[in-house]
Design an enzyme around this catalytic site. Structure first.
Site, PDB file in Angstrom:
ATOM      1  N   ARG A  72       1.157 -30.459  11.982  1.00  0.00           N
ATOM      2  CA  ARG A  72       0.539 -29.239  12.527  1.00  0.00           C
ATOM      3  C   ARG A  72      -0.072 -28.384  11.405  1.00  0.00           C
ATOM      4  O   ARG A  72      -1.152 -27.808  11.571  1.00  0.00           O
ATOM      5  CB  ARG A  72       1.590 -28.458  13.328  1.00  0.00           C
ATOM      6  CG  ARG A  72       1.998 -29.242  14.553  1.00  0.00           C
ATOM      7  CD  ARG A  72       3.318 -28.853  15.136  1.00  0.00           C
ATOM      8  NE  ARG A  72       3.673 -29.764  16.231  1.00  0.00           N
ATOM      9  CZ  ARG A  72       4.873 -29.837  16.772  1.00  0.00           C
ATOM     10  NH1 ARG A  72       5.855 -29.067  16.354  1.00  0.00           N
ATOM     11  NH2 ARG A  72       5.109 -30.679  17.748  1.00  0.00           N
TER      12      ARG A  72
ATOM     13  N   ARG B 222       7.242   0.994   7.480  1.00  0.00           N
ATOM     14  CA  ARG B 222       7.561   2.179   8.284  1.00  0.00           C
ATOM     15  C   ARG B 222       8.448   1.855   9.480  1.00  0.00           C
ATOM     16  O   ARG B 222       8.756   2.740  10.281  1.00  0.00           O
ATOM     17  CB  ARG B 222       6.272   2.830   8.783  1.00  0.00           C
ATOM     18  CG  ARG B 222       5.508   3.547   7.675  1.00  0.00           C
ATOM     19  CD  ARG B 222       4.195   4.127   8.194  1.00  0.00           C
ATOM     20  NE  ARG B 222       3.579   4.990   7.196  1.00  0.00           N
ATOM     21  CZ  ARG B 222       2.274   5.263   7.145  1.00  0.00           C
ATOM     22  NH1 ARG B 222       1.441   4.723   8.040  1.00  0.00           N
ATOM     23  NH2 ARG B 222       1.791   6.063   6.223  1.00  0.00           N
TER      24      ARG B 222
ATOM     25  N   ARG C 241       7.165 -33.418  11.991  1.00  0.00           N
ATOM     26  CA  ARG C 241       6.079 -33.079  12.934  1.00  0.00           C
ATOM     27  C   ARG C 241       5.396 -31.764  12.565  1.00  0.00           C
ATOM     28  O   ARG C 241       4.235 -31.546  12.904  1.00  0.00           O
ATOM     29  CB  ARG C 241       6.614 -33.043  14.366  1.00  0.00           C
ATOM     30  CG  ARG C 241       7.584 -31.902  14.642  1.00  0.00           C
ATOM     31  CD  ARG C 241       8.232 -32.029  16.025  1.00  0.00           C
ATOM     32  NE  ARG C 241       9.044 -30.881  16.365  1.00  0.00           N
ATOM     33  CZ  ARG C 241      10.276 -30.653  15.908  1.00  0.00           C
ATOM     34  NH1 ARG C 241      10.834 -31.507  15.081  1.00  0.00           N
ATOM     35  NH2 ARG C 241      10.949 -29.587  16.295  1.00  0.00           N
ATOM     36  N   HIS C 242       6.137 -30.908  11.879  1.00  0.00           N
ATOM     37  CA  HIS C 242       5.549 -29.611  11.497  1.00  0.00           C
ATOM     38  C   HIS C 242       4.483 -29.778  10.416  1.00  0.00           C
ATOM     39  O   HIS C 242       3.523 -29.013  10.366  1.00  0.00           O
ATOM     40  CB  HIS C 242       6.644 -28.647  11.050  1.00  0.00           C
ATOM     41  CG  HIS C 242       7.694 -28.456  12.100  1.00  0.00           C
ATOM     42  ND1 HIS C 242       7.425 -27.878  13.314  1.00  0.00           N
ATOM     43  CD2 HIS C 242       8.999 -28.821  12.136  1.00  0.00           C
ATOM     44  CE1 HIS C 242       8.514 -27.872  14.048  1.00  0.00           C
ATOM     45  NE2 HIS C 242       9.484 -28.445  13.353  1.00  0.00           N
TER      46      HIS C 242
ATOM     47  N   HIS D   6       9.457 -24.126  10.229  1.00  0.00           N
ATOM     48  CA  HIS D   6       8.389 -24.732  11.031  1.00  0.00           C
ATOM     49  C   HIS D   6       6.985 -24.484  10.477  1.00  0.00           C
ATOM     50  O   HIS D   6       6.091 -25.290  10.721  1.00  0.00           O
ATOM     51  CB  HIS D   6       8.440 -24.198  12.471  1.00  0.00           C
ATOM     52  CG  HIS D   6       9.572 -24.777  13.269  1.00  0.00           C
ATOM     53  ND1 HIS D   6       9.626 -24.693  14.646  1.00  0.00           N
ATOM     54  CD2 HIS D   6      10.683 -25.453  12.886  1.00  0.00           C
ATOM     55  CE1 HIS D   6      10.739 -25.293  15.084  1.00  0.00           C
ATOM     56  NE2 HIS D   6      11.405 -25.759  14.025  1.00  0.00           N
ATOM     57  N   ASN D   7       6.779 -23.351   9.823  1.00  0.00           N
ATOM     58  CA  ASN D   7       5.413 -22.983   9.422  1.00  0.00           C
ATOM     59  C   ASN D   7       5.179 -23.052   7.920  1.00  0.00           C
ATOM     60  O   ASN D   7       4.061 -22.818   7.471  1.00  0.00           O
ATOM     61  CB  ASN D   7       5.087 -21.567   9.913  1.00  0.00           C
ATOM     62  CG  ASN D   7       5.419 -21.360  11.373  1.00  0.00           C
ATOM     63  OD1 ASN D   7       6.322 -20.628  11.727  1.00  0.00           O
ATOM     64  ND2 ASN D   7       4.707 -22.060  12.251  1.00  0.00           N
TER      65      ASN D   7
ATOM     66  N   CYS E   9       3.212  -3.081   4.073  1.00  0.00           N
ATOM     67  CA  CYS E   9       2.345  -1.960   4.472  1.00  0.00           C
ATOM     68  C   CYS E   9       3.084  -1.238   5.586  1.00  0.00           C
ATOM     69  O   CYS E   9       4.291  -1.434   5.756  1.00  0.00           O
ATOM     70  CB  CYS E   9       0.946  -2.430   4.861  1.00  0.00           C
ATOM     71  SG  CYS E   9       0.846  -3.508   6.310  1.00  0.00           S
TER      72      CYS E   9
ATOM     73  N   THR F  64       2.920  -1.491   8.915  1.00  0.00           N
ATOM     74  CA  THR F  64       3.362  -2.386   9.992  1.00  0.00           C
ATOM     75  C   THR F  64       3.553  -3.830   9.551  1.00  0.00           C
ATOM     76  O   THR F  64       4.097  -4.636  10.312  1.00  0.00           O
ATOM     77  CB  THR F  64       2.297  -2.415  11.106  1.00  0.00           C
ATOM     78  OG1 THR F  64       1.053  -2.848  10.503  1.00  0.00           O
ATOM     79  CG2 THR F  64       2.098  -1.045  11.746  1.00  0.00           C
ATOM     80  N   GLY F  65       3.033  -4.198   8.410  1.00  0.00           N
ATOM     81  CA  GLY F  65       3.001  -5.603   7.977  1.00  0.00           C
ATOM     82  C   GLY F  65       1.782  -6.337   8.506  1.00  0.00           C
ATOM     83  O   GLY F  65       1.464  -7.446   8.046  1.00  0.00           O
TER      84      GLY F  65
ATOM     85  N   ASP G  20       0.864  -1.181   0.000  1.00  0.00           N
ATOM     86  CA  ASP G  20       0.000   0.000   0.000  1.00  0.00           C
ATOM     87  C   ASP G  20       0.908   1.240   0.000  1.00  0.00           C
ATOM     88  O   ASP G  20       2.128   1.128  -0.158  1.00  0.00           O
ATOM     89  CB  ASP G  20      -0.997  -0.031   1.166  1.00  0.00           C
ATOM     90  CG  ASP G  20      -0.343   0.190   2.527  1.00  0.00           C
ATOM     91  OD1 ASP G  20       0.905   0.272   2.595  1.00  0.00           O
ATOM     92  OD2 ASP G  20      -1.085   0.275   3.532  1.00  0.00           O
TER      93      ASP G  20
ATOM     94  N   GLY H 136      -1.724  -5.461   8.764  1.00  0.00           N
ATOM     95  CA  GLY H 136      -2.951  -5.511   7.961  1.00  0.00           C
ATOM     96  C   GLY H 136      -2.791  -6.425   6.759  1.00  0.00           C
ATOM     97  O   GLY H 136      -3.703  -7.204   6.422  1.00  0.00           O
TER      98      GLY H 136
END
Ligand code: RB5
Length: 172
Positions: free
Chosen positions: A160, A133, A156-157, A122-123, A89, A91-92, A32, A94
């Site tokens: 999950r 900013r 194992r990840h 892991h994710n 954006c 802050t990251g 943005d 939104g």
């Protein structure tokens, strides 16, 4: 209309980034107004590093709504037109909230290289949201370098992540 930048011939590292199947790495990039300046820096860095970049905008500092750009990038990742999405954006936050509404997207707001690495290990995060900013351009490069070059650990990840997918499907 998304702009496609495709500069793969001169990566600084001398080696083109590739997917595990040997294809060139495709990144969708969006921001943005609050993330515009960093997005421009990030696009140049990604291109110089040999990534194939599709920039969906925004293309200036006029006020826009971040969900519009999160949607373009997240949907490209969801339908596998992109290997990864990069959003910026203020802050990251939104951008990550919006991108995570798209099935199959695991978006993370990150400003630290080690957290970026863990988000892949892991994710299996597939979208990263940077705080335009609140991060220096050099730190953003280090975050992206860690994010884009770390593979998911599986094991194992994966179990999950399967539970997250079940949750997503049960809420449809
Ligand atoms: C825009 O002012 C700002 O709210 C946006 O860039 C983002 O930080 C929202 O999460």
């Amino acid at each position: 209309m998304p702009i496609r930048y495709n500069l793969r011939e001169a990566p600084r590292s001398g080696r083109l980034p590739q997917t595990q199947s040997g294809e060139s790495m495709r990144i969708f990039l969006g921001a943005d107004h609050a993330g515009f300046e960093l997005k421009e820096h990030v696009r140049r860095w990604l291109m110089a590093s040999g990534y194939e970049v599709t920039d969906v905008g925004t293309d200036g500092e006029a006020s826009v709504d971040y969900p519009d750009f999160a949607r373009l990038v997240a949907e490209a990742v969801g339908r596998r037109d992109a290997d990864f999405g990069v959003l910026v954006c203020g802050t990251g936050l939104g951008m990550a909230i919006a991108a995570n509404k798209v099935p199959g997207v695991r978006a993370v707001p990150v400003s630290d290289p080690e957290i970026a690495r863990m988000s892949r290990l892991h994710n299996d995060a597939n979208v990263i949201a940077l705080p335009g900013r609140h991060i220096a351009p050099e730190t953003a490069e280090a975050v992206l370098q860690a994010f884009l070059t770390t593979d998911f650990e599986g094991g194992r990840h994966q179990r999950r992540l399967d539970k997250i997918r079940e949750l997503e499907e049960s809420e449809r």
